[in-house]
Design a protein around this motif. Structure first.
Motif, PDB file in Angstrom:
ATOM      1  N   GLN A  73       0.822  -1.208   0.000  1.00  8.10           N
ATOM      2  CA  GLN A  73       0.000   0.000   0.000  1.00  8.10           C
ATOM      3  C   GLN A  73       0.854   1.256   0.000  1.00  8.10           C
ATOM      4  O   GLN A  73       0.510   2.252  -0.648  1.00  8.10           O
ATOM      5  CB  GLN A  73      -0.951  -0.017   1.200  1.00  8.10           C
ATOM      6  N   ALA A  74       1.986   1.219   0.706  1.00  6.33           N
ATOM      7  CA  ALA A  74       2.865   2.389   0.719  1.00  6.33           C
ATOM      8  C   ALA A  74       3.561   2.581  -0.610  1.00  6.33           C
ATOM      9  O   ALA A  74       3.718   3.705  -1.090  1.00  6.33           O
ATOM     10  CB  ALA A  74       3.901   2.237   1.840  1.00  6.33           C
ATOM     11  N   LEU A  75       3.974   1.480  -1.237  1.00 11.41           N
ATOM     12  CA  LEU A  75       4.690   1.577  -2.510  1.00 11.41           C
ATOM     13  C   LEU A  75       3.787   2.062  -3.631  1.00 11.41           C
ATOM     14  O   LEU A  75       4.175   2.909  -4.443  1.00 11.41           O
ATOM     15  CB  LEU A  75       5.279   0.211  -2.874  1.00 11.41           C
ATOM     16  N   ARG A 262      -2.222   2.436  10.721  1.00 13.21           N
ATOM     17  CA  ARG A 262      -2.024   3.879  10.539  1.00 13.21           C
ATOM     18  C   ARG A 262      -2.750   4.677  11.614  1.00 13.21           C
ATOM     19  O   ARG A 262      -2.296   5.750  12.013  1.00 13.21           O
ATOM     20  CB  ARG A 262      -2.479   4.303   9.142  1.00 13.21           C
ATOM     21  N   LEU A 263      -3.886   4.184  12.070  1.00  6.14           N
ATOM     22  CA  LEU A 263      -4.596   4.866  13.153  1.00  6.14           C
ATOM     23  C   LEU A 263      -3.782   4.861  14.443  1.00  6.14           C
ATOM     24  O   LEU A 263      -3.863   5.786  15.254  1.00  6.14           O
ATOM     25  CB  LEU A 263      -5.945   4.181  13.397  1.00  6.14           C
ATOM     26  N   VAL A 264      -2.992   3.796  14.633  1.00  8.37           N
ATOM     27  CA  VAL A 264      -2.196   3.659  15.852  1.00  8.37           C
ATOM     28  C   VAL A 264      -0.872   4.397  15.743  1.00  8.37           C
ATOM     29  O   VAL A 264      -0.454   5.114  16.654  1.00  8.37           O
ATOM     30  CB  VAL A 264      -1.949   2.168  16.159  1.00  8.37           C
ATOM     31  N   HIS A 267       1.649   8.788  10.719  1.00 12.74           N
ATOM     32  CA  HIS A 267       2.311   8.771   9.423  1.00 12.74           C
ATOM     33  C   HIS A 267       3.797   8.483   9.585  1.00 12.74           C
ATOM     34  O   HIS A 267       4.666   9.264   9.206  1.00 12.74           O
ATOM     35  CB  HIS A 267       2.087  10.102   8.701  1.00 12.74           C
ATOM     36  N   ASN A 268       4.088   7.320  10.153  1.00 14.86           N
ATOM     37  CA  ASN A 268       5.457   6.844  10.316  1.00 14.86           C
ATOM     38  C   ASN A 268       5.486   5.413   9.828  1.00 14.86           C
ATOM     39  O   ASN A 268       4.947   4.513  10.476  1.00 14.86           O
ATOM     40  CB  ASN A 268       5.882   6.935  11.786  1.00 14.86           C
ATOM     41  N   LEU A 269       6.102   5.200   8.660  1.00 19.01           N
ATOM     42  CA  LEU A 269       6.002   3.899   8.014  1.00 19.01           C
ATOM     43  C   LEU A 269       6.673   2.799   8.825  1.00 19.01           C
ATOM     44  O   LEU A 269       6.170   1.677   8.868  1.00 19.01           O
ATOM     45  CB  LEU A 269       6.606   3.967   6.608  1.00 19.01           C
ATOM     46  N   ARG A 270       7.784   3.099   9.452  1.00 17.13           N
ATOM     47  CA  ARG A 270       8.435   2.067  10.262  1.00 17.13           C
ATOM     48  C   ARG A 270       7.545   1.634  11.420  1.00 17.13           C
ATOM     49  O   ARG A 270       7.375   0.435  11.682  1.00 17.13           O
ATOM     50  CB  ARG A 270       9.775   2.588  10.784  1.00 17.13           C
ATOM     51  N   ALA A 271       6.969   2.594  12.121  1.00 14.77           N
ATOM     52  CA  ALA A 271       6.064   2.254  13.217  1.00 14.77           C
ATOM     53  C   ALA A 271       4.841   1.513  12.693  1.00 14.77           C
ATOM     54  O   ALA A 271       4.345   0.575  13.332  1.00 14.77           O
ATOM     55  CB  ALA A 271       5.649   3.523  13.959  1.00 14.77           C
TER      56      ALA A 271
END
Length: 327
Positions: A73-75, A262-264, A267-271
């Motif tokens: 989804q990120a890519l 993402r709700l948790v 906007h930090n992809l690693r987390a």
């Protein structure tokens, strides 16, 4: 703090997977079986040889698919991206079924390795068909390409199963994912492969985030789009291949988990990847446990349960996509 709550939910789901089943076990059995396993005690065998491998398979496959869905989804910047919807699961399952048909079931570990080239070829094919190589991938285009590839691969799976009678039992497993055969799967090896995919994902996460800024700006920041795409496809191949090798094609899990993560994590992809791994493991073990409860003493396969939950989620996300994004 939110991430801690996800970890707590995972622990509760794991405990539920160990304690809930057709055979009721006394609380004292759990510690005794883990510290002093007695192969002549049916309760010990049930816990250590059946439920524990099943829990391990659920954690491995769920975490791997959670990471795979997040990376996809990120890519692609596509909220509908999922290894099941885009045909990656089907590619791995087809390779496994074909390998079982040709090589037999004498070496489960060797046959399991075939899931990786199957997942790799499917990942590359759907990414190319969706316009990823040209840099103009769109949510609807990628989804349609994945749906077409998924239908083709599932047709090939059916064809292989019908050609050889002895593959029908295997076909029943691969047509819908399940954790029932966890004891015959190379869990340790697949856990290592999934962990490797997760580590690579964490390393390249900042570069994947840079790609979302656009090709020109990401290059200005020192990012090489082709290398990042190759790394992301490697992650999807490793994680999806490992998941399919231990649990079969589990649908919709990689679709549902990233939005929750993402709700948790924000906007930090690693987390988000870390949360997705925990949430994916929790969701799959919960689905498997729920499937055992609804039709006890029989059970509903975990892949069917995730599809029942994920189908409405897919429709809800699809309705939220703006027409302008459908390129």
């Amino acid at each position: 703090m939110r991430m801690l709550w996800v970890a707590v939910v995972l622990v509760l789901c794991a405990l539920g997977s160990l304690t809930i089943g057709a055979r009721a076990l006394a609380p004292s059995v759990y510690l005794d079986a883990l510290l002093a396993f007695d192969p002549s005690d049916p309760a010990h065998v049930t816990l250590v040889a059946v439920r524990l491998p099943r829990l391990m398979a659920g954690i491995i496959a769920g975490a791997a698919l959670g990471v795979a869905g997040t990376v996809m989804q990120a890519l692609t910047r596509n909220p509908l991206a999922d290894p099941g919807i885009l045909g990656v699961n089907a590619g791995a399952a087809f390779a496994l079924l074909l390998g079982t048909s040709l090589l037999g079931r004498s070496d489960e570990a060797m046959v399991a390795l075939l899931s990786f080239p199957g997942a790799a070829l499917a990942s590359i094919a759907v990414f190319a068909l969706g316009g990823g190589l040209r840099g103009d991938v769109g949510p609807v285009r990628l989804t349609l390409a994945g749906a077409a590839l998924n239908a083709l691969l599932l047709s090939l799976v059916s064809a292989v199963a019908l050609v050889r009678q002895e593959t029908l039992d295997v076909f029943r497993f691969w047509v819908a994912g399940s954790l029932t055969q966890a004891t015959t799967r190379p869990l340790g090896a697949m856990a290592a492969v999934a962990a490797l995919g997760g580590i690579i994902a964490l390393v390249i996460a900042p570069r994947i985030e840079a790609l979302s800024l656009g090709g020109a700006l990401s290059r200005g920041l020192g990012t090489h789009p082709r290398r990042v795409q190759a790394g992301a496809l490697l992650v999807v191949t490793l994680t999806t291949g490992a998941a399919v090798a231990v649990a079969g094609p589990i649908a919709f899990l990689g679709l549902m988990v990233p939005p929750l993560a993402r709700l948790v994590s924000g906007h930090n992809l690693r987390a988000e990847m870390v949360v997705s791994a925990m949430a994916g493991a929790a969701l799959l073990t919960f689905a498997d446990t729920l499937g055992r409860l609804l039709m006890a003493p029989s059970e509903i396969r975990a892949g069917i349960m995730t599809a029942l939950i994920g189908g409405p989620v897919f429709l809800w996300i699809a309705r939220r996509i703006r027409p302008g994004a459908a390129t």
